[in-house]
Design an enzyme around this catalytic site. Structure first.
Site, mmCIF file in Angstrom:
data_model
loop_
_atom_site.group_PDB
_atom_site.id
_atom_site.type_symbol
_atom_site.label_atom_id
_atom_site.label_comp_id
_atom_site.label_asym_id
_atom_site.label_seq_id
_atom_site.Cartn_x
_atom_site.Cartn_y
_atom_site.Cartn_z
ATOM 1 N N ASN A 115 114.993 37.264 32.568
ATOM 2 C CA ASN A 115 115.076 36.363 33.713
ATOM 3 C C ASN A 115 115.963 35.200 33.299
ATOM 4 O OD1 ASN A 115 114.720 34.579 35.794
ATOM 5 N ND2 ASN A 115 112.525 34.243 35.471
ATOM 6 N N TRP A 116 117.203 35.244 33.770
ATOM 7 C CA TRP A 116 118.173 34.223 33.339
ATOM 8 C C TRP A 116 117.919 32.874 34.011
ATOM 9 C CZ3 TRP A 116 123.564 37.219 33.381
ATOM 10 C CH2 TRP A 116 123.487 38.272 32.468
ATOM 11 N N LYS A 117 117.061 32.864 35.010
ATOM 12 C CA LYS A 117 116.766 31.644 35.773
ATOM 13 C C LYS A 117 118.085 31.010 36.257
ATOM 14 C CE LYS A 117 112.421 31.280 33.317
ATOM 15 N NZ LYS A 117 111.339 30.454 32.793
ATOM 16 N N HIS A 129 107.419 34.148 40.871
ATOM 17 C CA HIS A 129 107.473 33.450 39.577
ATOM 18 C C HIS A 129 106.815 32.075 39.720
ATOM 19 C CE1 HIS A 129 109.007 31.440 36.021
ATOM 20 N NE2 HIS A 129 109.229 32.644 35.530
ATOM 21 N N GLU A 168 107.609 29.267 38.693
ATOM 22 C CA GLU A 168 108.529 28.178 39.061
ATOM 23 C C GLU A 168 108.764 28.161 40.562
ATOM 24 O OE1 GLU A 168 111.592 29.241 36.253
ATOM 25 O OE2 GLU A 168 110.220 28.684 34.629
ATOM 26 N N GLU A 192 102.266 35.865 33.372
ATOM 27 C CA GLU A 192 102.946 34.746 32.744
ATOM 28 C C GLU A 192 102.051 33.513 32.801
ATOM 29 O OE1 GLU A 192 107.536 35.599 32.828
ATOM 30 O OE2 GLU A 192 106.974 34.131 34.318
ATOM 31 N N GLY A 236 108.494 28.553 28.574
ATOM 32 C CA GLY A 236 109.487 27.589 28.126
ATOM 33 C C GLY A 236 108.925 26.488 27.240
ATOM 34 N N SER A 272 107.420 32.447 26.492
ATOM 35 C CA SER A 272 107.841 32.221 25.101
ATOM 36 C C SER A 272 107.804 33.486 24.255
ATOM 37 C CB SER A 272 107.005 31.102 24.457
ATOM 38 O OG SER A 272 107.205 29.885 25.161
ATOM 39 N N GLY A 314 112.490 34.716 29.364
ATOM 40 C CA GLY A 314 113.339 33.619 29.829
ATOM 41 C C GLY A 314 114.344 33.242 28.747
ATOM 42 N N GLY A 315 114.019 32.212 27.997
ATOM 43 C CA GLY A 315 114.937 31.645 26.993
ATOM 44 C C GLY A 315 115.595 32.676 26.088
HETATM 45 P P1 13P Z 1 110.406 31.729 28.532
HETATM 46 O O1 13P Z 1 110.601 33.069 27.855
HETATM 47 O O2 13P Z 1 111.608 30.843 28.446
HETATM 48 O O3 13P Z 1 109.127 31.068 28.128
HETATM 49 O O4 13P Z 1 110.267 32.049 30.111
HETATM 50 C C1 13P Z 1 109.384 33.026 30.512
HETATM 51 C C2 13P Z 1 109.602 33.280 31.953
HETATM 52 O O5 13P Z 1 109.314 32.443 32.783
HETATM 53 C C3 13P Z 1 110.202 34.564 32.335
HETATM 54 O O6 13P Z 1 110.143 34.753 33.711
#
Ligand code: 13P
Length: 254
Positions: free
Chosen positions: A11-13, A97, A99, A169, A175, A215, A236-237
């Site tokens: 997920n590149w956000k 998600h 967010e 999640e 994050g 994470s 994510g990251g």
């Molecule tokens: P991180 O891997 O950056 O914690 O993000 C997880 C995430 O929200 C994937 O959708």
């Protein structure tokens, strides 16, 4: 030993321009474009999705979106629909998600409408659920996850359920570098599997992939991915650099 194919989804956000996304996708395709052992998915932002999709053409790496609108078309300024995503060969879509829930006011009912729209248009929804730190500390984790899952999947038929992917999640782990312990994650994943048994029957529940997100990194992935009910990761990251993302794919292939 289950036969569920593991999924590693990036997920590149809101990261990567179109050109940056193309470069990252090229590295991913070069390394794992031909392997079929793990279902590898990249979910770029909308401005990069079509160009990244062209890089993925002919490879085994799948294209996902980070959101969609439940309607197929119409006066919905700023939105993108499932048929539009299908037209550029997207196969997956992240829905609900945390967010989107916390920053953009998405509700379980809205997530449900989007999930049904995705399924109607042959997109695999990656339906996200998870508790906040306050909810975990209050001991309501399982209740929160149950409500989100049951409401999010309302009206999904048993046949459609085969296409659903669930992502657990925990919001406090996203994050933050704070990963859930393997015990914490497996407990919730097993609970989700139990809910899926009730919703869709045992045989179908054993086919549905449940991903962990929050994470996940090459260092903690092997232990998480070895758990009985953890069928992959929503990353994510660590999905923003080819090296770490590919290490996660390798960990899932073991
Ligand atoms: P991180 O891997 O950056 O914690 O993000 C997880 C995430 O929200 C994937 O959708």
């Amino acid at each position: 030993m289950n036969t569920r194919k593991k999924v590693i989804a990036g997920n590149w956000k809101m990261n990567k321009t179109s050109a940056e996304g193309v470069a990252l996708a090229q590295e991913i395709v070069a390394a794992v474009g031909k392997q079929g052992a793990v279902e590898v998915v990249v979910c770029p932002p909308f401005t990069a999705i079509e160009s990244v999709g062209r890089v993925l053409e002919g490879s085994e790496v799948r294209l996902g979106a980070q959101n969609l609108h439940a309607e197929a078309s119409g006066a919905f300024t700023g939105e993108v629909s499932a048929p539009m995503l299908r037209a550029i060969f997207a196969t997956h879509v992240i829905l609900g998600h945390s967010e989107r829930r916390t920053l953009f006011g998405e509700t379980d009912e809205g997530v449900n409408r989007k999930t049904l729209a995705a399924l109607k248009h042959q997109l695999r929804p990656i339906v996200c659920v998870g508790e906040t730190l306050a909810e975990r500390e209050a001991g309501t984790t399982l209740k929160v996850v149950q409500t989100q899952l049951e409401r999010g999947l309302e009206g999904v038929s048993r046949e459609q359920a085969a296409s659903v992917i669930v992502a657990y999640e925990p919001v406090w782990a996203i994050g933050t570098g704070k990963v859930a312990t393997t015990e914490q994650a497996q407990e919730v994943h097993a609970f989700i599997r139990g809910l899926l048994v009730k919703l869709f029957g045992d045989a179908m529940a054993q086919r549905i992939r449940i991903l962990y997100g929050g994470s996940m990194k090459p260092a903690n992935a092997p232990e998480l991915l070895a758990q009985k009910d953890i069928d992959g990761g929503l990353i994510g990251g660590a999905s923003l650099e080819a090296r770490s993302f590919l290490e996660l794919v390798a960990a899932a292939a073991k």
